[in-house]
Design an enzyme around this catalytic site. Structure first.
Site, short mmCIF file in Angstrom:
data_model
loop_
_atom_site.label_atom_id
_atom_site.label_comp_id
_atom_site.label_asym_id
_atom_site.label_seq_id
_atom_site.Cartn_x
_atom_site.Cartn_y
_atom_site.Cartn_z
N THR A 19 0.81 -1.22 0.00
CA THR A 19 0.00 0.00 0.00
C THR A 19 0.83 1.27 0.00
O THR A 19 0.48 2.25 -0.65
CB THR A 19 -0.90 -0.01 1.26
OG1 THR A 19 -1.74 -1.16 1.19
CG2 THR A 19 -1.77 1.22 1.35
N ASP A 67 1.61 -6.75 -4.35
CA ASP A 67 0.75 -6.71 -3.17
C ASP A 67 1.21 -7.91 -2.34
O ASP A 67 1.29 -9.03 -2.86
CB ASP A 67 -0.71 -6.89 -3.61
CG ASP A 67 -1.67 -6.74 -2.44
OD1 ASP A 67 -2.59 -5.91 -2.55
OD2 ASP A 67 -1.51 -7.46 -1.43
N SER A 68 1.53 -7.69 -1.08
CA SER A 68 2.19 -8.77 -0.33
C SER A 68 1.27 -9.96 -0.08
O SER A 68 1.73 -11.01 0.37
CB SER A 68 2.77 -8.26 0.98
OG SER A 68 1.79 -8.12 1.96
N SER A 69 0.00 -9.84 -0.41
CA SER A 69 -0.86 -11.02 -0.28
C SER A 69 -0.49 -12.06 -1.34
O SER A 69 -0.90 -13.22 -1.24
CB SER A 69 -2.33 -10.62 -0.39
OG SER A 69 -2.55 -9.90 -1.59
N THR A 99 1.75 -4.64 4.16
CA THR A 99 1.60 -5.02 5.57
C THR A 99 1.00 -6.42 5.74
O THR A 99 1.21 -7.06 6.77
CB THR A 99 0.71 -4.02 6.33
OG1 THR A 99 -0.60 -4.03 5.74
CG2 THR A 99 1.29 -2.63 6.29
N ASP A 100 0.25 -6.90 4.74
CA ASP A 100 -0.49 -8.15 4.94
C ASP A 100 0.43 -9.32 5.33
O ASP A 100 0.11 -10.09 6.23
CB ASP A 100 -1.30 -8.51 3.69
CG ASP A 100 -2.55 -7.64 3.57
OD1 ASP A 100 -2.97 -7.07 4.59
OD2 ASP A 100 -3.10 -7.55 2.46
N THR A 287 0.62 -22.19 19.87
CA THR A 287 -0.74 -21.99 20.38
C THR A 287 -1.57 -21.12 19.43
O THR A 287 -1.03 -20.29 18.71
CB THR A 287 -0.73 -21.35 21.78
OG1 THR A 287 -2.08 -21.22 22.24
CG2 THR A 287 -0.08 -19.98 21.78
N CYS A 289 -3.64 -19.09 20.82
CA CYS A 289 -3.88 -17.89 21.63
C CYS A 289 -2.99 -16.75 21.14
O CYS A 289 -1.84 -16.98 20.76
CB CYS A 289 -3.55 -18.16 23.10
SG CYS A 289 -4.61 -19.40 23.83
#
Ligand code: ASP
Length: 350
Positions: A19, A67-69, A99-100, A287, A289
């Site tokens: 971006t 695009d980093s995706s 950022t993705d 994990t 979490c």
């Protein structure tokens, strides 16, 4: 890294996509190009006192900013090689990245560039450089300020006034500027007023940097689906796990298990795991979490994982654990050595 660190050299700013450098197109935001001129004119809007604190820098773009995706292990590899080659000529490197999947790239770079003797700082932005209320300029300024800090001898992520260890970082928000966190490790540095400060005792330099020992293996074989990421859910069946793990193309997998290291006590499911490790596949667990780590075997419900040969990922992030599996599987190591290295902190990732 033949040439020792020197703050007199410029910083290399490498735009890999994302971006930060995008502009509007009929299909939505897309890579905009011309990063050198655009970054310099944005930085020229900073107050003179802040401009004076920026190092000299050279801007380059990767062949095809993405695009980093769309990133794969091959993109991590290309970046690792580019940085390793360029490093002797620069005081430090700033990677501008989408950022993705920024945290995945930062983790992978940390394993590839072991023993780094100068800063490699990854940053990006939630809004394009020229957009209203963009965070891009502040993040670039922050990264540039850290990029000549001689005590910063590791891959780190600069974002929203904070500096994180790259291999401990996660994207935590899909909209806010303060989009990154390092759930199980404190900040390496931050911006305080007009100053940037670092906390050297938390850095790799003070802990375990050691001699430069870049490892730049070929990730090609793994990029074709060699490592899977499997998040458990209540009711997961042995056959579903087997669909992933019995495929010959899968050489390793990261399991995201419950709480402190628990999985269902289902003999069929544990049998699938044991069969995979018995065939030499590298399996590890972390994990689900957002904070904390695992200690496999604390509960009976977790003991089965250990008995099935699943390695504990301790408090590693999924990004750090999966990129480590890729990195270890890409090298000609025997199974014992791979396991040993997985369980050892190589770059402060666990
Ligand atoms: N999709 C973008 C990318 O990761 C998002 C961003 O840069 O923030 O490249």
């Amino acid at each position: 890294m033949t040439a020792p660190f020197s703050a007199d050299r410029p910083v290399l700013v490498l735009y890999a996509g994302g971006t930060l450098g995008m502009v509007a197109s009929p299909r939505g935001l897309a890579a905009g190009g011309n990063m050198n001129a655009r970054l310099r004119s944005a930085l020229a809007t900073l107050p003179p006192t802040r401009q004076a604190r920026l190092p000299a820098f050279v801007v380059k773009e990767t062949d095809e900013p993405i695009d980093s995706s769309a990133a794969t292990a091959m993109d991590w590899q290309r970046l690792g090689h580019t940085i390793a080659k360029a490093l002797p000529d620069y005081a430090g490197v700033v990677v501008l990245h989408g950022t993705d999947t920024l945290a995945w790239t930062a983790a992978s770079l940390a394993y590839q560039l072991q023993g780094l003797d100068r800063p490699v700082i990854v940053t990006g932005a939630m809004r394009p450089l020229e957009a209203q209320y963009s965070d891009a300029l502040a993040n670039v300024e922050l990264a540039l300020r850290f990029a000549t800090e001689p005590r910063l001898q590791e891959v780190s992520v600069a974002f929203a006034d904070k500096l994180f260890r790259g291999v401990r970082t996660r994207k935590r928000h899909s909209e806010a500027s303060d989009a990154f966190a390092s759930p199980n490790y404190p900040l390496l540095g931050e911006r305080v007023g007009d100053d940037t400060v670092i906390y050297p005792a938390r850095g790799l330099e003070a802990q375990q940097r050691g001699a430069p020992r870049f490892e730049l293996p070929d990730y090609a074989a793994l990029a074709a689906g060699g490592v899977a990421r499997i998040v458990l859910w209540p009711g997961i069946q042995a056959w579903q796990l087997a669909t992933w793990l019995e495929d010959n193309r899968v050489q390793g997998a990261l399991l995201e298990v419950w709480g402190g290291g628990n999985a269902p006590e289902d003999p069929a499911l544990l049998g699938v795991l044991a069969k995979a490790t018995g065939e030499g596949k590298l399996l590890a667990a972390v994990t689900q979490c957002p904070h904390g780590g695992i200690a496999i075997g604390q509960y009976a419900a977790g003991l089965g994982l250990a008995e099935a040969g699943v390695l504990s990922g301790d408090a590693m992030t999924p990004e750090a654990a999966l990129t480590k599996l890729v990195h270890l599987l890409a090298q000609p190591l025997d199974e014992r050595e791979r396991k040993r290295r997985f369980l050892t902190a190589l770059v402060g990732e666990r």
